[in-house]
Scaffold this motif. Structure first.
Motif, short mmCIF file in Angstrom:
data_model
loop_
_atom_site.label_atom_id
_atom_site.label_comp_id
_atom_site.label_asym_id
_atom_site.label_seq_id
_atom_site.Cartn_x
_atom_site.Cartn_y
_atom_site.Cartn_z
N VAL A 105 0.85 -1.19 0.00
CA VAL A 105 0.00 0.00 0.00
C VAL A 105 0.88 1.24 0.00
O VAL A 105 2.01 1.22 0.50
N GLU A 106 0.36 2.31 -0.59
CA GLU A 106 1.14 3.55 -0.67
C GLU A 106 1.39 4.16 0.70
O GLU A 106 2.47 4.68 0.96
N ASP A 107 0.38 4.10 1.57
CA ASP A 107 0.51 4.68 2.91
C ASP A 107 0.19 3.60 3.94
O ASP A 107 -0.97 3.34 4.25
N PRO A 108 1.23 2.95 4.48
CA PRO A 108 1.00 1.83 5.40
C PRO A 108 0.77 2.24 6.86
O PRO A 108 0.70 1.39 7.74
N ARG A 109 0.64 3.53 7.13
CA ARG A 109 0.57 3.98 8.52
C ARG A 109 -0.67 3.46 9.26
O ARG A 109 -0.65 3.36 10.49
N ALA A 110 -1.71 3.13 8.54
CA ALA A 110 -2.93 2.64 9.18
C ALA A 110 -2.92 1.14 9.37
O ALA A 110 -3.91 0.57 9.85
N PHE A 111 -1.82 0.48 9.04
CA PHE A 111 -1.78 -0.98 9.05
C PHE A 111 -0.57 -1.49 9.83
O PHE A 111 0.42 -0.78 10.00
N GLY A 112 -0.66 -2.75 10.26
CA GLY A 112 0.51 -3.43 10.77
C GLY A 112 1.40 -3.85 9.62
O GLY A 112 0.91 -4.23 8.55
N LEU A 113 2.70 -3.74 9.81
CA LEU A 113 3.66 -4.04 8.73
C LEU A 113 4.18 -5.47 8.87
O LEU A 113 4.38 -5.97 9.97
N VAL A 114 4.45 -6.10 7.71
CA VAL A 114 4.96 -7.47 7.71
C VAL A 114 6.17 -7.54 6.78
O VAL A 114 6.05 -7.85 5.59
N PRO A 115 7.37 -7.26 7.31
CA PRO A 115 8.58 -7.38 6.48
C PRO A 115 8.94 -8.85 6.23
O PRO A 115 8.63 -9.72 7.06
N THR A 116 9.56 -9.11 5.10
CA THR A 116 10.01 -10.45 4.74
C THR A 116 11.45 -10.40 4.25
O THR A 116 11.95 -9.34 3.84
N ALA B 174 9.11 -10.37 10.88
CA ALA B 174 8.57 -9.64 12.02
C ALA B 174 7.12 -9.26 11.75
O ALA B 174 6.65 -9.26 10.60
N PHE B 175 6.42 -8.93 12.84
CA PHE B 175 5.10 -8.31 12.76
C PHE B 175 5.18 -7.01 13.54
O PHE B 175 5.41 -7.02 14.75
N LEU B 176 5.02 -5.90 12.85
CA LEU B 176 5.23 -4.60 13.45
C LEU B 176 3.91 -3.85 13.58
O LEU B 176 3.09 -3.86 12.67
N GLU B 177 3.72 -3.20 14.72
CA GLU B 177 2.51 -2.41 14.95
C GLU B 177 2.47 -1.23 13.98
O GLU B 177 3.45 -0.91 13.31
N THR C 235 8.74 -1.18 5.61
CA THR C 235 8.23 -1.89 4.45
C THR C 235 6.86 -1.33 4.11
O THR C 235 6.20 -0.71 4.96
N ASP C 236 6.43 -1.53 2.87
CA ASP C 236 5.07 -1.16 2.49
C ASP C 236 4.17 -2.38 2.42
O ASP C 236 3.04 -2.31 1.93
N GLN C 237 4.64 -3.52 2.95
CA GLN C 237 3.87 -4.76 2.92
C GLN C 237 2.99 -4.84 4.17
O GLN C 237 3.45 -4.65 5.29
N ILE C 238 1.70 -5.18 3.94
CA ILE C 238 0.79 -5.33 5.07
C ILE C 238 0.06 -6.67 4.98
O ILE C 238 -0.01 -7.30 3.92
N ASN C 239 -0.45 -7.10 6.11
CA ASN C 239 -1.26 -8.30 6.19
C ASN C 239 -2.58 -8.04 5.47
O ASN C 239 -3.34 -7.14 5.83
#
Length: 360
Positions: A139-150, A158-161, A171-175
């Motif tokens: 997503v372009e703006d991941p601030r509203a989501f938990g991040l999932v780096p790989t 990791a699972f980041l708040e 990362t811009d990757q989200i669940n």
């Protein structure tokens, strides 16, 4: 892959008043309950058995879908007596699964509209030997989501708040709300209490050295948790931007279900869906909106990017823009509702009572 779990127990609080009388997955999108699209896509991917984890207004689901045979599925329903969270809901239906301990089980959140390659996610799970595989989207703006780096192989690290500073956006990757679990992992989730897969199960598995694999699929994806998003998702289904074999008609600028009445000079565009029994009056303009069953849009009214609830009435020359009108609400003539206004079910607004200036 023959079975899946669909998590459809949420109260849909952010979607009110749409969800006052209807559970979120049963609110119509492109003319049919949103859940119909998820079930149809799962069946198209080869899923045959689906267990619905229900809670809020649970009694609505089975009378509509029955045993699932009309969709080529075998459906079962399990109702939570108390809310159990995502992980608890998954564990609560485990005894309805046919899978052996090493078999994969698909799990879907009930409020995500996506073009996910379901078979591709299952293949990723099998090929990587993962304990759990997650659909990730960018997503372009991941601030509203938990991040999932790989890492470089797609393994989750990791699972980041939700990030609070730019430095925390690693990362811009989200669940994206779709998973493949080994059945044995489902059986390991604690019973009898609320469990969040996002906050407890997944981080716990990672800490214990389990293999969690991410598959990035950046096809169409939309969280339908807000009224604005739900209206957009319905329009995208009608326009064909979001894929679904359950759209009851040809994709295009408008979808009018049997039994609706549309005036010859009414203008319907932008993926508008008009449900059975609805009436659109002469000279009305409806753009990118959903008009639910039995609603009436009177002559000369304008409805844009909005949802008009079942049995609601929009008066002559009234403008509804980016708003939600609850079931059986009555909006009198000459009103102007904009900027995310929500009108509660059964509310009555007299003629000319609400106006917004054009520069707001």
């Amino acid at each position: 892959m023959t079975e899946a779990i669909l998590l459809v127990g949420g109260k849909g609080t952010r979607l009110r008043p749409l969800t006052v009388h209807t559970p979120k997955p049963m609110v119509p999108a492109a003319g049919v309950p949103f859940l119909t699209h998820q079930l149809a896509r799962a069946r198209a991917a080869g899923v045959e058995h689906i267990v619905l984890a229900t809670s809020y207004l649970a009694e609505v689901f089975e009378p509509h879908f029955g045993d699932g045979s009309a969709l080529g599925l075998r459906l079962e329903y399990v109702t939570e007596d108390e809310p159990l969270g995502t992980g608890g809901a998954i564990r609560n239906v485990a005894d309805r699964l046919d899978s052996a301990p090493g078999d994969p089980v698909l799990v879907f959140n009930g409020d995500i509209l996506t073009g996910l390659d379901i078979a591709g996610l299952v293949a990723t799970h099998r090929d990587s030997g993962a304990d759990v595989s997650l659909h990730l989207t960018r997503v372009e703006d991941p601030r509203a989501f938990g991040l999932v780096p790989t890492d470089a192989t797609g393994r989750v690290t990791a699972f980041l708040e939700k990030p609070e500073t730019p430095e925390e956006i690693v990362t811009d990757q989200i669940n994206a709300g779709a998973y493949v679990f080994d059945r044995s992992v489902i059986d390991s989730i604690p019973t009898g209490r609320a469990v969040s897969v996002e906050r407890e199960t997944f981080p716990g598995l990672l800490a214990d050295g389990a293999h969690l694999q991410g598959m990035v699929d950046s096809t169409y994806w939309l969280d339908l948790g807000t009224p604005h998003a739900f209206v957009r998702g319905s329009a995208d289904l009608v326009l064909g931007h979001a894929p679904s074999p359950a759209v009851p008609g040809r994709c295009g600028e408008r979808l009018v279900l049997e039994g609706a009445r549309i005036a010859d000079d009414a203008k319907l565009t932008g993926g508008t869906a008009v449900c059975a029994g609805a009436v659109i009056g002469a000279g009305a303009v409806v753009e990118g909106s959903t008009i639910l069953a039995g609603a009436v849009v009177h002559p000369g009214a304008t409805v844009v990017d909005s949802l008009i609830g079942a049995g609601a009435v929009i008066g002559e020359r009234t403008v509804v823009h980016g708003s939600v009108i609850g079931d059986a609400a009555h909006i009198g003539a000459g009103n102007e509702l904009r900027h995310g206004v929500r009108i509660w079910c059964g509310a009555v607004i007299p003629d000319g009572a609400v106006r917004f200036s054009s520069d707001q």
